[in-house]
Scaffold this motif. Structure first.
Motif: not given
Length: 506
Positions: A309-311, A345-346, A383-386
């Protein structure tokens, strides 16, 4: 109730009513009044899948910080603005040309969905989608111009955009001298950039300075920039130009094939799994109680998830540019990919050098952009990442180019290449007649001999792409160099670029 109580109630009631009235008057006096207009470029016309621009003007009768939201079906643009009395803040926001949308302005810090806590102004947007190619007519003197298969749109100078990307809405353009003279500096800069990107433009009796500026952009200008003395001649020249095909733009899929995908995400997962299993094995070897391995496994899992989550997500940037020897500008197309690791969310910075024309490669990709009102361009994308999901941004534009070369075949079959530009070039490749030669580095004015051609066709994607982009006849000669991207701020570490320069036959 006692008489004294009645007297107190009779006295308090008017006081309470007066206090509420004063509060209402104070709130009304301190509530700022916003004026908002939102006008699409090109008289509100565009084409499906293209880009346009919204001219937004905001003013207030009192100083305040406000937040702007431009929302369309799949994309949202946010911006923080400072408003002062008597001053109109004007923003020219690039946007995908969807059919409908809305622009909303509210007090910074106030909920954007309700009026409680701040004043909100909203304007609806409607961009008409034309199925036919669009012909823009900037003719101050008027006069109809019909072109078979085209939908004509009459334009004023104020209808032309300040972002070059918005010119993708228009397929051809006719501008007369009064319209050109009425363009401001950002509009003229966008028009010049559009001309450098092979936009079909007919100038009707133009000012010599404007004509020279457009012609100096080089590249496609000799095929797509025309000068006419009358509307009839303008129509004829445009029809002849449309019969000439231009090199197609690089597709996003072709840009993605220029290099293998990044292995960063797989490396991170492999390292995390290796550490996890190593810790589990150590726990099983040195601890007999079942609780210790279970506790370590839970902590390791939490640590891995927190780390992912942090990277930031791994990203790649690929830039492909093309120009003609002696031209002043090179066209570029760029592709940036983000590889998802977890669902979150990135927020990714947009390189300022590429921000003039940025949009999701997939028009249906939901995305939020932050617009820098002071600098006038998009600054961040959210944007949202998965896990394993790929999110891509596409860029296009032009940049100054000072390299130039000539090439000729000597009697012994070798190729002599001369650097006729004003700067040195690094080692690269020379592509001629379907063969690839090593091109040595050369200083300005130097002559070098290209290396012997490879005995087999080029095998990597970059060389194959370059060979497919040059002229197939014997006169097709081009140089290919790596493109330095050190000046592109916020570019990913895994970034690569190339410059393909065509050499015109002598």
């Amino acid at each position: 109730m006692r008489l004294g109580d009645i007297r107190w109630h009779s006295l308090l009631r008017p006081l309470l009513l007066s206090g509420l009235a004063l509060c209402g008057l104070a709130q009304a006096a301190t509530s700022p009044r916003l004026e908002l207009t939102a006008t699409p470029a090109w008289q509100g016309w565009s084409r499906p899948g293209r880009s346009s621009e919204i001219d937004i003007r905001i003013s207030s009768d009192s100083p305040l910080r406000a937040k702007l939201e431009l929302r369309t079906e799949h994309q949202t643009v946010h911006s923080e603005i400072e408003l002062q009395p008597g001053r109109v803040v004007r923003l020219h926001v690039p946007v995908s040309s969807v059919g409908t949308g809305a622009v909303r302005v509210a007090l910074a810090g106030a909920p954007s969905e309700a009026r409680a806590g701040g004043v909100i102004e909203q304007r609806e947007l409607a961009i008409a989608q034309s199925e036919s190619p669009l012909l823009g007519l900037g003719l101050a003197a008027g006069g109809p111009v019909e072109l078979e298969g085209f939908h004509s749109v009459e334009l004023l100078a104020q209808d032309l955009p300040r972002n070059a990307s918005a010119y993708s809405s228009i397929d051809a353009l006719i501008l007369d001298e009064p319209t050109l003279a009425a363009l401001d500096r950002p509009q003229l800069a966008a028009l010049l950039a559009h001309g450098a990107l092979c936009g079909r433009i007919v100038l009707l009796n133009p000012n010599p300075g404007v004509r020279q500026a457009l012609e100096s952009e080089g590249g496609c200008a000799r095929h797509t920039l025309m000068v006419a003395d009358s509307l009839g001649q303008a129509r004829q020249l445009l029809s002849a130009s449309l019969a000439t095909s231009l090199p197609p733009a690089m597709a996003a899929t072709s840009l993605a094939e220029l290099s293998p995908p990044a292995q960063t995400m797989w490396t991170r997962l492999a390292v995390a799994l290796a550490v996890y299993f190593a810790l589990a094995l150590l726990m099983l070897l040195y601890f007999t109680h079942w609780s210790a391995p279970l506790l370590v496994s839970a902590l390791a899992t939490a640590a891995v998830l927190a780390l992912l989550h942090i990277l930031p997500p791994p990203s790649q940037l690929r830039v492909w540019s093309e120009g003609e020897s002696g031209g002043q500008l090179a066209q570029y197309q760029a592709w940036q990919q983000f590889s998802g690791q977890v669902r979150k969310h990135e927020r990714a910075p947009i390189p300022p050098q590429l921000a003039a024309a940025v949009q999701p490669c997939d028009p249906t990709q939901s995305m939020r952009f932050d617009f820098d009102a002071k600098r006038g361009h998009l600054a961040f994308a959210e944007f949202e990442t998965r896990l394993f999901r790929q999110v891509r941004l596409c860029y296009s534009g032009s940049f100054p180019m000072v390299r130039a070369l000539t090439s000729k075949t000597l009697a012994d079959g070798l190729r002599e290449v001369r650097n006729v530009g004003t700067t040195a070039w690094p080692a690269g490749l020379l592509l001629a007649q379907g063969r690839v030669h090593a091109l040595p580095a050369a200083s300005a004015g130097a002559r070098v001999l290209a290396g012997a051609p490879a005995s087999s066709p080029p095998g990597d994607a970059v060389r194959r792409t370059a060979m497919a982009r040059i002229r197939p006849d014997p006169a097709g000669v081009a140089a290919l160099w790596p493109l330095e991207l050190v000046g592109v701020a916020d570019a990913a570490i895994d970034s690569q670029g190339w410059l393909l320069m065509s050499v015109l036959p002598r």
